[in-house]
Write a protein that holds these residues in place. Structure first.
Motif, PDB file in Angstrom:
ATOM      1  N   GLU A   1     -12.609  -8.326  55.230  1.00 48.44           N
ATOM      2  CA  GLU A   1     -12.524  -8.690  53.823  1.00 48.44           C
ATOM      3  C   GLU A   1     -11.563  -7.756  53.089  1.00 48.44           C
ATOM      4  OE1 GLU A   1     -13.921 -11.310  52.823  1.00 48.44           O
ATOM      5  OE2 GLU A   1     -15.590 -11.710  54.183  1.00 48.44           O
ATOM      6  N   ARG A   2     -10.965  -8.278  52.013  1.00 49.31           N
ATOM      7  CA  ARG A   2     -10.119  -7.450  51.159  1.00 49.31           C
ATOM      8  C   ARG A   2     -10.978  -6.447  50.383  1.00 49.31           C
ATOM      9  NH1 ARG A   2      -6.928 -11.185  47.249  1.00 49.31           N
ATOM     10  NH2 ARG A   2      -9.078 -11.792  46.815  1.00 49.31           N
ATOM     11  N   ALA A   3     -10.356  -5.346  49.955  1.00 48.93           N
ATOM     12  CA  ALA A   3     -11.113  -4.289  49.277  1.00 48.93           C
ATOM     13  C   ALA A   3     -11.774  -4.808  48.009  1.00 48.93           C
ATOM     14  CB  ALA A   3     -10.196  -3.108  48.954  1.00 48.93           C
ATOM     15  N   GLU A   4     -11.038  -5.583  47.198  1.00 50.36           N
ATOM     16  CA  GLU A   4     -11.627  -6.074  45.951  1.00 50.36           C
ATOM     17  C   GLU A   4     -12.757  -7.054  46.222  1.00 50.36           C
ATOM     18  OE1 GLU A   4      -7.498  -8.138  46.328  1.00 50.36           O
ATOM     19  OE2 GLU A   4      -8.471  -6.240  46.868  1.00 50.36           O
ATOM     20  N   ASP A   5     -12.649  -7.808  47.315  1.00 53.61           N
ATOM     21  CA  ASP A   5     -13.733  -8.721  47.663  1.00 53.61           C
ATOM     22  C   ASP A   5     -14.935  -7.966  48.200  1.00 53.61           C
ATOM     23  OD1 ASP A   5     -12.047 -10.705  46.885  1.00 53.61           O
ATOM     24  OD2 ASP A   5     -11.579 -11.437  48.889  1.00 53.61           O
ATOM     25  N   ARG A   6     -14.694  -6.925  48.985  1.00 52.63           N
ATOM     26  CA  ARG A   6     -15.816  -6.113  49.481  1.00 52.63           C
ATOM     27  C   ARG A   6     -16.595  -5.522  48.313  1.00 52.63           C
ATOM     28  NH1 ARG A   6     -11.849  -3.910  52.782  1.00 52.63           N
ATOM     29  NH2 ARG A   6     -12.104  -1.814  51.934  1.00 52.63           N
ATOM     30  N   LEU A   7     -15.867  -5.099  47.292  1.00 51.38           N
ATOM     31  CA  LEU A   7     -16.532  -4.509  46.126  1.00 51.38           C
ATOM     32  C   LEU A   7     -17.433  -5.530  45.434  1.00 51.38           C
ATOM     33  CD1 LEU A   7     -16.811  -2.050  44.259  1.00 51.38           C
ATOM     34  CD2 LEU A   7     -14.855  -2.906  42.972  1.00 51.38           C
ATOM     35  N   MET A   8     -16.932  -6.752  45.259  1.00 50.39           N
ATOM     36  CA  MET A   8     -17.730  -7.787  44.604  1.00 50.39           C
ATOM     37  C   MET A   8     -18.917  -8.201  45.462  1.00 50.39           C
ATOM     38  SD  MET A   8     -16.462  -8.493  41.621  1.00 50.39           S
ATOM     39  CE  MET A   8     -17.082 -10.132  41.261  1.00 50.39           C
ATOM     40  N   PHE A   9     -18.712  -8.328  46.753  1.00 52.89           N
ATOM     41  CA  PHE A   9     -19.820  -8.670  47.635  1.00 52.89           C
ATOM     42  C   PHE A   9     -20.889  -7.575  47.604  1.00 52.89           C
ATOM     43  CE2 PHE A   9     -16.679 -11.305  50.273  1.00 52.89           C
ATOM     44  CZ  PHE A   9     -17.136 -12.491  49.739  1.00 52.89           C
TER      45      PHE A   9
ATOM     46  N   ARG B   1     -27.141  -5.969  44.452  1.00 53.56           N
ATOM     47  CA  ARG B   1     -28.068  -5.356  43.485  1.00 53.56           C
ATOM     48  C   ARG B   1     -29.336  -6.191  43.343  1.00 53.56           C
ATOM     49  NH1 ARG B   1     -25.467  -1.301  40.642  1.00 53.56           N
ATOM     50  NH2 ARG B   1     -23.191  -1.363  40.752  1.00 53.56           N
ATOM     51  N   ASP B   2     -29.176  -7.497  43.289  1.00 55.61           N
ATOM     52  CA  ASP B   2     -30.346  -8.367  43.189  1.00 55.61           C
ATOM     53  C   ASP B   2     -31.080  -8.357  44.518  1.00 55.61           C
ATOM     54  OD1 ASP B   2     -29.676  -9.058  40.603  1.00 55.61           O
ATOM     55  OD2 ASP B   2     -28.524 -10.818  41.212  1.00 55.61           O
ATOM     56  N   GLY B   3     -32.333  -7.985  44.463  1.00 56.97           N
ATOM     57  CA  GLY B   3     -33.129  -7.941  45.687  1.00 56.97           C
ATOM     58  C   GLY B   3     -32.875  -6.733  46.548  1.00 56.97           C
ATOM     59  N   LEU B   4     -32.266  -5.678  45.989  1.00 55.54           N
ATOM     60  CA  LEU B   4     -31.991  -4.461  46.763  1.00 55.54           C
ATOM     61  C   LEU B   4     -33.297  -3.876  47.283  1.00 55.54           C
ATOM     62  CD1 LEU B   4     -29.718  -2.416  47.547  1.00 55.54           C
ATOM     63  CD2 LEU B   4     -30.356  -1.153  45.478  1.00 55.54           C
ATOM     64  N   SER B   5     -33.302  -3.512  48.562  1.00 52.41           N
ATOM     65  CA  SER B   5     -34.512  -2.958  49.172  1.00 52.41           C
ATOM     66  C   SER B   5     -34.134  -1.934  50.221  1.00 52.41           C
ATOM     67  CB  SER B   5     -35.348  -4.081  49.805  1.00 52.41           C
ATOM     68  OG  SER B   5     -34.675  -4.631  50.917  1.00 52.41           O
ATOM     69  N   ALA B   6     -35.156  -1.283  50.764  1.00 52.73           N
ATOM     70  CA  ALA B   6     -34.931  -0.249  51.770  1.00 52.73           C
ATOM     71  C   ALA B   6     -34.270  -0.809  53.027  1.00 52.73           C
ATOM     72  CB  ALA B   6     -36.259   0.428  52.117  1.00 52.73           C
TER      73      ALA B   6
ATOM     74  N   SER C   1     -12.119   2.188  50.889  1.00 48.72           N
ATOM     75  CA  SER C   1     -11.913   2.024  49.446  1.00 48.72           C
ATOM     76  C   SER C   1     -12.826   2.979  48.675  1.00 48.72           C
ATOM     77  CB  SER C   1     -12.208   0.581  49.032  1.00 48.72           C
ATOM     78  OG  SER C   1     -12.287   0.477  47.623  1.00 48.72           O
ATOM     79  N   ARG C   2     -12.237   3.753  47.780  1.00 46.86           N
ATOM     80  CA  ARG C   2     -13.037   4.702  46.998  1.00 46.86           C
ATOM     81  C   ARG C   2     -14.051   3.981  46.120  1.00 46.86           C
ATOM     82  NH1 ARG C   2     -12.576   6.516  41.914  1.00 46.86           N
ATOM     83  NH2 ARG C   2     -10.553   5.480  41.645  1.00 46.86           N
ATOM     84  N   ASN C   3     -13.669   2.851  45.513  1.00 45.70           N
ATOM     85  CA  ASN C   3     -14.589   2.120  44.646  1.00 45.70           C
ATOM     86  C   ASN C   3     -15.762   1.548  45.433  1.00 45.70           C
ATOM     87  OD1 ASN C   3     -13.073   2.604  42.343  1.00 45.70           O
ATOM     88  ND2 ASN C   3     -11.831   0.772  42.602  1.00 45.70           N
ATOM     89  N   VAL C   4     -15.486   1.088  46.633  1.00 45.57           N
ATOM     90  CA  VAL C   4     -16.570   0.574  47.472  1.00 45.57           C
ATOM     91  C   VAL C   4     -17.531   1.698  47.834  1.00 45.57           C
ATOM     92  CG1 VAL C   4     -17.105  -0.453  49.714  1.00 45.57           C
ATOM     93  CG2 VAL C   4     -15.211  -1.348  48.353  1.00 45.57           C
TER      94      VAL C   4
ATOM     95  N   ALA D   1     -18.133   4.418  46.141  1.00 41.08           N
ATOM     96  CA  ALA D   1     -18.896   4.804  44.952  1.00 41.08           C
ATOM     97  C   ALA D   1     -20.008   3.804  44.659  1.00 41.08           C
ATOM     98  CB  ALA D   1     -17.955   4.914  43.755  1.00 41.08           C
ATOM     99  N   THR D   2     -19.734   2.521  44.827  1.00 40.14           N
ATOM    100  CA  THR D   2     -20.760   1.508  44.587  1.00 40.14           C
ATOM    101  C   THR D   2     -21.879   1.606  45.617  1.00 40.14           C
ATOM    102  OG1 THR D   2     -19.105   0.026  43.629  1.00 40.14           O
ATOM    103  CG2 THR D   2     -21.171  -0.968  44.347  1.00 40.14           C
ATOM    104  N   ALA D   3     -21.523   1.848  46.867  1.00 39.45           N
ATOM    105  CA  ALA D   3     -22.549   2.009  47.898  1.00 39.45           C
ATOM    106  C   ALA D   3     -23.440   3.206  47.591  1.00 39.45           C
ATOM    107  CB  ALA D   3     -21.887   2.175  49.262  1.00 39.45           C
ATOM    108  N   ALA D   4     -22.844   4.309  47.142  1.00 39.52           N
ATOM    109  CA  ALA D   4     -23.638   5.492  46.797  1.00 39.52           C
ATOM    110  C   ALA D   4     -24.554   5.207  45.614  1.00 39.52           C
ATOM    111  CB  ALA D   4     -22.703   6.656  46.472  1.00 39.52           C
ATOM    112  N   GLU D   5     -24.054   4.467  44.645  1.00 39.79           N
ATOM    113  CA  GLU D   5     -24.891   4.132  43.489  1.00 39.79           C
ATOM    114  C   GLU D   5     -26.088   3.285  43.911  1.00 39.79           C
ATOM    115  OE1 GLU D   5     -24.605   1.554  39.356  1.00 39.79           O
ATOM    116  OE2 GLU D   5     -22.768   2.118  40.409  1.00 39.79           O
ATOM    117  N   LEU D   6     -25.849   2.306  44.793  1.00 45.30           N
ATOM    118  CA  LEU D   6     -26.953   1.462  45.245  1.00 45.30           C
ATOM    119  C   LEU D   6     -27.965   2.269  46.058  1.00 45.30           C
ATOM    120  CD1 LEU D   6     -24.959  -1.734  46.299  1.00 45.30           C
ATOM    121  CD2 LEU D   6     -26.389  -1.438  44.281  1.00 45.30           C
TER     122      LEU D   6
END
Length: 621
Positions: free
Chosen positions: A311-319, A324-329, A343-346, A348-353
């Protein structure tokens, strides 16, 4: 030969049936544009008529011998190529300024500049005659385009149709026929239809109604112009709206923002899911991922993991954001691997989740780092929170999502500290800070002016981890003035904290805040309350507006709150507002004209509430 002049697309003095027929006693059977020979059917495009100044002499370089293919014998069919009109003594004679009619661009330039500014352009009439001739040439020489491939049929939309009254109302709202503003920017007393469109769409979507096919173009145009409309507009447009958007490049935003839920395969249809995931548009794939995760979280995550590396970086970020919905262990192993994404943005989002999962390994690592920076100091008479911000941002911290470079105006150490604290589990702080309750922790003094930074990080952690107990403590008492007592003083932080409380608790807190402090600082807080406002909140807003009017306040200071009230106040409150629609007497010290403005604003508010009640009735018919 009879003289004939072609003006625009009509020939004169011709007995033929075609609009370009200009022959005496003949008819035009072909696609020609001009005059045919005497008695001939005039199917060709010819240069010049017999004896005309625009024609070549018989046997000259521009003409064929009598009966040849380039000329037309009397009574014979015309097949020659025609480039102008050769009527006898016609207006396009060789001596005229536009003889032969130059390129179309020259005619346009002369028309724009004016014939008096173009040497040798002739009179305006001659210019218009030349333009008519060129128009005829362009039309006659037009090559038909090749028919394109017919698009596939629009998909079905099984939702119920709109009631007729609601359909007419939608047409009015899309046309945005609002009353114009008065001089000086005053909006008048008529409702603003454009501001009611988002609410109308929300109501229509709640009822599961289908958008009228004839209004889909206007609906997509409105969504293109206003990004705030797009989620509701595209959901209402449904599968046919998405189908139509593919046919117009101006609506390409729908390909990335449409839900597409109405055309998705059933999550249990594995073959169809795989086909759409491999070949679908981005918007369809995002919607598919959400639908599959809602049905089976593990299956949705497996679907994403199968194609993740391609997947492209921007698409990976959106996916990734859609997790977030239904996030679980159970999502932790996949997210932990994503921390190494290129990707740095990806990352950062993974760390936030991961930090939103208090039991994750990343949350534990962040808790250890934050605990080394924040501790309880019991050496003084009163226990105090002591803060020692990090001195570096090492590679391990960066892998866990800590951004090493602060934004402008922020110090590095405070920037790193805030990221560590907001990512640490909130339930680790009572143990770390002496077993105190959450309200007690929030009231503890913080040494060396680190209090604002620490509380702001706790606010972000409470929002990220959806912790209502911490949110209540950090909000503080609604009656306390901002900056006094426990809790955060930032209205922006308070608005985010309110968003994770229940609807009733949210409305009650804001109502008490308005009753204590008025409306001057309540705009952001009102924006997170559920529409329509609960009874107590609506009454608090109306009372505060009345108090502001009676106090002679500058009326335009409350235009934002008044606009929110038009969209959010329960229509059942309109009877209480009727008494406020009259113009009050001018009070000493009041702003000039304030009474008239307030009356006008309340009239508009009442009219809008009545219209909103009508919208609901029409959609429920």
């Amino acid at each position: 030969m009879t003289s004939a002049t072609t003006t625009g697309v009509t020939g004169v003095e011709g007995a033929g049936a075609g609009p370009l027929a200009g022959v005496e006693g003949g008819s035009e059977a072909g696609a020609g544009s001009g005059t045919g020979a005497k008695g001939g059917p005039g199917a060709g495009l010819r240069t010049g008529a017999e004896g005309g100044p625009g024609a070549e002499a018989e046997g000259g370089p521009g003409a064929e011998a009598e009966g040849g293919p380039g000329a037309e014998a009397e009574g014979g069919p015309g097949t020659g190529a025609w480039t102008g009109t050769g009527a006898e003594a016609g207006p396009w004679a060789e001596a005229g300024p536009w003889a032969g009619a130059g390129p179309w661009e020259e005619l346009v330039t002369a028309a724009l500049l004016g014939t008096d500014r173009r040497p040798g352009a002739g009179t305006p009439g001659e210019l218009l005659d030349a333009a008519a001739t060129q128009t005829l040439r362009r039309r006659a020489g037009l090559v038909p385009a090749t028919a394109g491939t017919r698009p596939p049929d629009a998909p079905p939309d099984e939702r119920p149709a709109l009631p007729e009254a609601a359909r007419r109302r939608l047409a009015l709202l899309l046309a945005d026929r609002s009353a114009p503003a008065h001089a000086g920017g005053r909006r008048g007393s008529a409702p603003d239809l454009g501001e009611l469109l988002p609410q109308w769409l929300a109501l229509a979507n709640e009822r599961g109604l289908r958008a009228p096919a004839e209004l889909l173009p206007a609906l997509l145009d409105a969504a293109r112009a206003r990004t705030d409309l797009r989620p509701q507009a595209l959901a209402f447009a449904g599968p046919r709206g998405l189908w139509l958007a593919r046919l117009n490049p101006e609506w390409r935003f729908a390909q990335r923002g449409a839900s597409g839920s109405a055309v998705l395969p059933r999550p249990e249809d594995t073959a169809s899911v795989q086909l759409l995931w491999q070949e679908g548009l981005f918007a369809e794939r995002v919607a598919l991922l959400g639908a599959v995760r809602a049905h089976d979280a593990d299956a949705g995550r497996a679907l994403l993991a199968a194609t993740w590396t391609t997947e492209r970086a921007e698409d990976r970020l959106m996916f990734l954001d859609s997790l977030r919905d239904g996030l679980s262990a159970s999502d932790e192993p996949f997210l932990e691997q994503t921390l190494a994404d290129r990707s740095r943005n990806v990352r950062a989002t993974a760390a936030e989740l991961l930090s939103a999962l208090p039991g994750s390994a990343l949350a534990g690592r962040m808790a250890e780092r934050a605990a080394s920076c924040v501790s309880l100091d019991r050496t003084g008479e009163v226990a105090t929170i002591s803060v020692e911000a990090p001195h570096e941002c090492d590679a391990a911290m960066q892998r866990d999502g800590v951004a090493p470079r602060p934004p402008a105006g922020r110090g590095e150490r405070s920037w790193w500290l805030g990221q560590l604290v907001e990512s640490a589990p909130l339930d680790s702080w009572p143990r770390r800070l002496g077993g105190r309750s959450v309200p007690e922790l929030v009231t503890l003094p913080v040494a060396d002016d680190w209090g604002d930074e620490l509380h702001a990080a706790w606010c972000r952690a409470a929002v990220r981890q959806r912790d209502a107990e911490w949110a209540r403590a950090l909000l503080g008492a609604p009656s306390a003035a901002p900056g006094e007592g426990a809790g955060t003083a930032s209205l922006a932080e308070r608005a985010k904290l309110l968003s994770i409380l229940t609807e009733a608790e949210r409305a009650d807190w804001v109502a008490r805040f308005i009753s204590a402090h008025g409306l001057s600082e309540a705009f952001q807080l009102l924006g997170v309350c559920v529409v329509p406002w609960a009874g107590a909140l609506g009454r608090a807003v109306v009372d505060a507006l009345e108090i502001a009017r009676d106090a002679g306040s500058y009326p335009w200071s409350f235009s934002g709150v008044m606009g929110l009230a038009e969209r959010c106040l329960d229509p059942a409150e309109s009877p209480r507002l009727e008494a406020l629609t009259a113009t009050p007497p001018e009070r000493e010290g009041a702003s000039p004209g304030a009474g008239g403005y307030w009356a006008e604003a309340f009239q508009r508010l009442v009219a809008t509430l009545h219209l909103r009640a009508t919208l609901r009735t029409e959609l429920s018919a």
